[in-house]
Design a protein around this motif. Sequence first.
Motif, PDB file in Angstrom:
ATOM      1  N   ASP A  36      79.178  74.156  12.746  1.00  0.00           N
ATOM      2  CA  ASP A  36      78.314  73.262  13.511  1.00  0.00           C
ATOM      3  C   ASP A  36      77.108  74.046  14.016  1.00  0.00           C
ATOM      4  OD1 ASP A  36      79.073  74.712  15.761  1.00  0.00           O
ATOM      5  OD2 ASP A  36      80.083  73.040  16.741  1.00  0.00           O
ATOM      6  N   GLN A  37      76.306  73.414  14.863  1.00  0.00           N
ATOM      7  CA  GLN A  37      75.075  74.041  15.343  1.00  0.00           C
ATOM      8  C   GLN A  37      75.320  75.310  16.141  1.00  0.00           C
ATOM      9  OE1 GLN A  37      74.117  70.459  17.118  1.00  0.00           O
ATOM     10  NE2 GLN A  37      75.053  70.878  19.086  1.00  0.00           N
ATOM     11  N   HIS A  38      76.548  75.529  16.612  1.00  0.00           N
ATOM     12  CA  HIS A  38      76.865  76.713  17.395  1.00  0.00           C
ATOM     13  C   HIS A  38      77.618  77.750  16.567  1.00  0.00           C
ATOM     14  CE1 HIS A  38      75.537  74.441  20.851  1.00  0.00           C
ATOM     15  NE2 HIS A  38      76.388  73.487  20.532  1.00  0.00           N
ATOM     16  N   GLY A  39      77.691  77.560  15.247  1.00  0.00           N
ATOM     17  CA  GLY A  39      78.380  78.504  14.375  1.00  0.00           C
ATOM     18  C   GLY A  39      79.888  78.367  14.411  1.00  0.00           C
ATOM     19  N   VAL A  40      80.400  77.233  14.876  1.00  0.00           N
ATOM     20  CA  VAL A  40      81.832  77.002  14.986  1.00  0.00           C
ATOM     21  C   VAL A  40      82.322  76.371  13.679  1.00  0.00           C
ATOM     22  CG1 VAL A  40      83.589  75.723  16.266  1.00  0.00           C
ATOM     23  CG2 VAL A  40      81.657  76.720  17.472  1.00  0.00           C
ATOM     24  N   PRO A  41      83.413  76.890  13.079  1.00  0.00           N
ATOM     25  CA  PRO A  41      83.931  76.316  11.837  1.00  0.00           C
ATOM     26  C   PRO A  41      84.300  74.841  12.011  1.00  0.00           C
ATOM     27  CG  PRO A  41      84.993  78.412  12.293  1.00  0.00           C
ATOM     28  CD  PRO A  41      84.196  78.048  13.509  1.00  0.00           C
ATOM     29  N   GLN A  42      83.897  74.038  11.018  1.00  0.00           N
ATOM     30  CA  GLN A  42      84.092  72.601  11.121  1.00  0.00           C
ATOM     31  C   GLN A  42      84.377  72.024   9.734  1.00  0.00           C
ATOM     32  OE1 GLN A  42      80.645  69.915  12.006  1.00  0.00           O
ATOM     33  NE2 GLN A  42      81.835  69.543  13.873  1.00  0.00           N
ATOM     34  N   LEU A  43      85.237  71.034   9.700  1.00  0.00           N
ATOM     35  CA  LEU A  43      85.555  70.296   8.482  1.00  0.00           C
ATOM     36  C   LEU A  43      85.149  68.853   8.700  1.00  0.00           C
ATOM     37  CD1 LEU A  43      87.080  70.152   5.720  1.00  0.00           C
ATOM     38  CD2 LEU A  43      89.119  69.593   7.063  1.00  0.00           C
ATOM     39  N   ARG A  44      84.353  68.290   7.782  1.00  0.00           N
ATOM     40  CA  ARG A  44      83.925  66.900   7.891  1.00  0.00           C
ATOM     41  C   ARG A  44      84.220  66.213   6.571  1.00  0.00           C
ATOM     42  NH1 ARG A  44      78.023  66.766   9.358  1.00  0.00           N
ATOM     43  NH2 ARG A  44      78.476  64.590   9.774  1.00  0.00           N
ATOM     44  N   LEU A  45      84.989  65.123   6.629  1.00  0.00           N
ATOM     45  CA  LEU A  45      85.397  64.408   5.426  1.00  0.00           C
ATOM     46  C   LEU A  45      85.203  62.910   5.584  1.00  0.00           C
ATOM     47  CD1 LEU A  45      88.832  66.182   4.887  1.00  0.00           C
ATOM     48  CD2 LEU A  45      86.707  66.701   3.718  1.00  0.00           C
ATOM     49  N   ARG A  46      84.811  62.253   4.510  1.00  0.00           N
ATOM     50  CA  ARG A  46      84.789  60.788   4.462  1.00  0.00           C
ATOM     51  C   ARG A  46      86.008  60.370   3.648  1.00  0.00           C
ATOM     52  NH1 ARG A  46      81.377  56.714   5.406  1.00  0.00           N
ATOM     53  NH2 ARG A  46      79.651  58.143   5.789  1.00  0.00           N
ATOM     54  N   LEU A  47      86.786  59.454   4.219  1.00  0.00           N
ATOM     55  CA  LEU A  47      88.023  59.000   3.597  1.00  0.00           C
ATOM     56  C   LEU A  47      87.827  57.589   3.077  1.00  0.00           C
ATOM     57  CD1 LEU A  47      89.791  60.284   6.696  1.00  0.00           C
ATOM     58  CD2 LEU A  47      90.136  61.309   4.472  1.00  0.00           C
ATOM     59  N   GLY A  48      88.160  57.368   1.834  1.00  0.00           N
ATOM     60  CA  GLY A  48      88.027  56.046   1.235  1.00  0.00           C
ATOM     61  C   GLY A  48      89.008  55.063   1.831  1.00  0.00           C
ATOM     62  N   ARG A  49      88.588  53.818   1.951  1.00  0.00           N
ATOM     63  CA  ARG A  49      89.423  52.818   2.617  1.00  0.00           C
ATOM     64  C   ARG A  49      90.750  52.611   1.894  1.00  0.00           C
ATOM     65  NH1 ARG A  49      88.105  46.715   1.507  1.00  0.00           N
ATOM     66  NH2 ARG A  49      87.922  46.889  -0.731  1.00  0.00           N
ATOM     67  N   CYS A  50      91.782  52.530   2.678  1.00  0.00           N
ATOM     68  CA  CYS A  50      93.144  52.220   2.225  1.00  0.00           C
ATOM     69  C   CYS A  50      93.690  53.204   1.196  1.00  0.00           C
ATOM     70  CB  CYS A  50      93.210  50.802   1.657  1.00  0.00           C
ATOM     71  SG  CYS A  50      92.723  49.535   2.808  1.00  0.00           S
ATOM     72  N   ASP A  51      93.100  54.366   1.034  1.00  0.00           N
ATOM     73  CA  ASP A  51      93.536  55.306   0.003  1.00  0.00           C
ATOM     74  C   ASP A  51      94.397  56.399   0.623  1.00  0.00           C
ATOM     75  OD1 ASP A  51      93.957  56.891  -2.156  1.00  0.00           O
ATOM     76  OD2 ASP A  51      91.842  57.110  -2.686  1.00  0.00           O
ATOM     77  N   LEU A  52      95.698  56.186   0.634  1.00  0.00           N
ATOM     78  CA  LEU A  52      96.612  57.139   1.262  1.00  0.00           C
ATOM     79  C   LEU A  52      96.745  58.441   0.482  1.00  0.00           C
ATOM     80  CD1 LEU A  52      99.341  54.717   2.613  1.00  0.00           C
ATOM     81  CD2 LEU A  52      97.520  55.876   3.862  1.00  0.00           C
ATOM     82  N   ASP A  96      86.438  52.559   5.441  1.00  0.00           N
ATOM     83  CA  ASP A  96      86.454  54.017   5.331  1.00  0.00           C
ATOM     84  C   ASP A  96      86.741  54.606   6.714  1.00  0.00           C
ATOM     85  OD1 ASP A  96      85.607  53.536   2.763  1.00  0.00           O
ATOM     86  OD2 ASP A  96      83.646  54.482   3.014  1.00  0.00           O
ATOM     87  N   ALA A  97      86.996  55.889   6.726  1.00  0.00           N
ATOM     88  CA  ALA A  97      87.161  56.615   7.982  1.00  0.00           C
ATOM     89  C   ALA A  97      86.448  57.957   7.835  1.00  0.00           C
ATOM     90  CB  ALA A  97      88.640  56.823   8.300  1.00  0.00           C
ATOM     91  N   LEU A  98      86.119  58.554   8.951  1.00  0.00           N
ATOM     92  CA  LEU A  98      85.484  59.866   8.972  1.00  0.00           C
ATOM     93  C   LEU A  98      86.346  60.821   9.774  1.00  0.00           C
ATOM     94  CD1 LEU A  98      81.845  58.724   9.839  1.00  0.00           C
ATOM     95  CD2 LEU A  98      82.756  59.276   7.573  1.00  0.00           C
ATOM     96  N   LEU A  99      86.597  61.990   9.209  1.00  0.00           N
ATOM     97  CA  LEU A  99      87.390  63.009   9.891  1.00  0.00           C
ATOM     98  C   LEU A  99      86.475  64.180  10.217  1.00  0.00           C
ATOM     99  CD1 LEU A  99      90.512  64.356  10.207  1.00  0.00           C
ATOM    100  CD2 LEU A  99      89.478  65.758   8.444  1.00  0.00           C
ATOM    101  N   THR A 100      86.568  64.670  11.444  1.00  0.00           N
ATOM    102  CA  THR A 100      85.887  65.895  11.838  1.00  0.00           C
ATOM    103  C   THR A 100      86.906  66.777  12.540  1.00  0.00           C
ATOM    104  OG1 THR A 100      83.818  64.686  12.175  1.00  0.00           O
ATOM    105  CG2 THR A 100      83.956  66.891  13.134  1.00  0.00           C
ATOM    106  N   ALA A 101      87.046  68.003  12.063  1.00  0.00           N
ATOM    107  CA  ALA A 101      87.927  68.984  12.706  1.00  0.00           C
ATOM    108  C   ALA A 101      87.063  70.195  13.044  1.00  0.00           C
ATOM    109  CB  ALA A 101      89.067  69.383  11.774  1.00  0.00           C
ATOM    110  N   THR A 102      87.103  70.613  14.302  1.00  0.00           N
ATOM    111  CA  THR A 102      86.274  71.722  14.767  1.00  0.00           C
ATOM    112  C   THR A 102      87.151  72.762  15.441  1.00  0.00           C
ATOM    113  OG1 THR A 102      84.482  70.146  15.157  1.00  0.00           O
ATOM    114  CG2 THR A 102      84.263  72.322  16.163  1.00  0.00           C
ATOM    115  N   VAL A 103      87.034  74.001  14.990  1.00  0.00           N
ATOM    116  CA  VAL A 103      87.750  75.120  15.600  1.00  0.00           C
ATOM    117  C   VAL A 103      86.756  75.844  16.495  1.00  0.00           C
ATOM    118  CG1 VAL A 103      89.042  77.244  15.216  1.00  0.00           C
ATOM    119  CG2 VAL A 103      89.203  75.379  13.564  1.00  0.00           C
ATOM    120  N   GLY A 104      86.993  75.776  17.793  1.00  0.00           N
ATOM    121  CA  GLY A 104      86.094  76.408  18.748  1.00  0.00           C
ATOM    122  C   GLY A 104      86.802  77.478  19.550  1.00  0.00           C
TER     123      GLY A 104
END
Length: 167
Positions: A36-52, A96-104
Amino acid sequence: MKRQARGGGPVVSGAFSAKTVQTTTTAGDTADGTTDQHGVPQLRLRLGRCDLRAVPQVRRALRDLLAHWGRPGRSEIAELLTSELVTNALIHTNHDALLTATVGPRGLRVEVRDFVGRRPRLRVPNADDGTHGRGLILVQSLADAWGVRVHGVGKVVWFELDGGAAA
């Protein structure tokens, strides 16, 4: 394939179906493991609707992100709770859904945004439900903090795990 991003976090690429999981910042069919803008590791994903099929792929991407976190017990909890939030978003919405995981510095924060305003409800599962109805109970029990916030169209369900020792 992994490479180091500026700021030290892993960048995960490949292995994702464009229909199932896409980056939210670039076109293509990869997970976006950035900083992210502060140099923190981040994962950002777009998940397709109803797709388990996205659930195990999200777990693998999160595992890659957390490989250098140094909290193996907490990483396993993070995978479980992330799976629950992603599954809920995909099953209980038709979007759809959006996932964001940030390790700070303080720990991990995972957010799953969907596009349905209906708030999730904690349910007390009964024996007749099989494995259904336990997701938010797990999140409530295992996360250090969690919640739901309204976000424009839809909501964000989030949890945090501090960087402390494994539970």
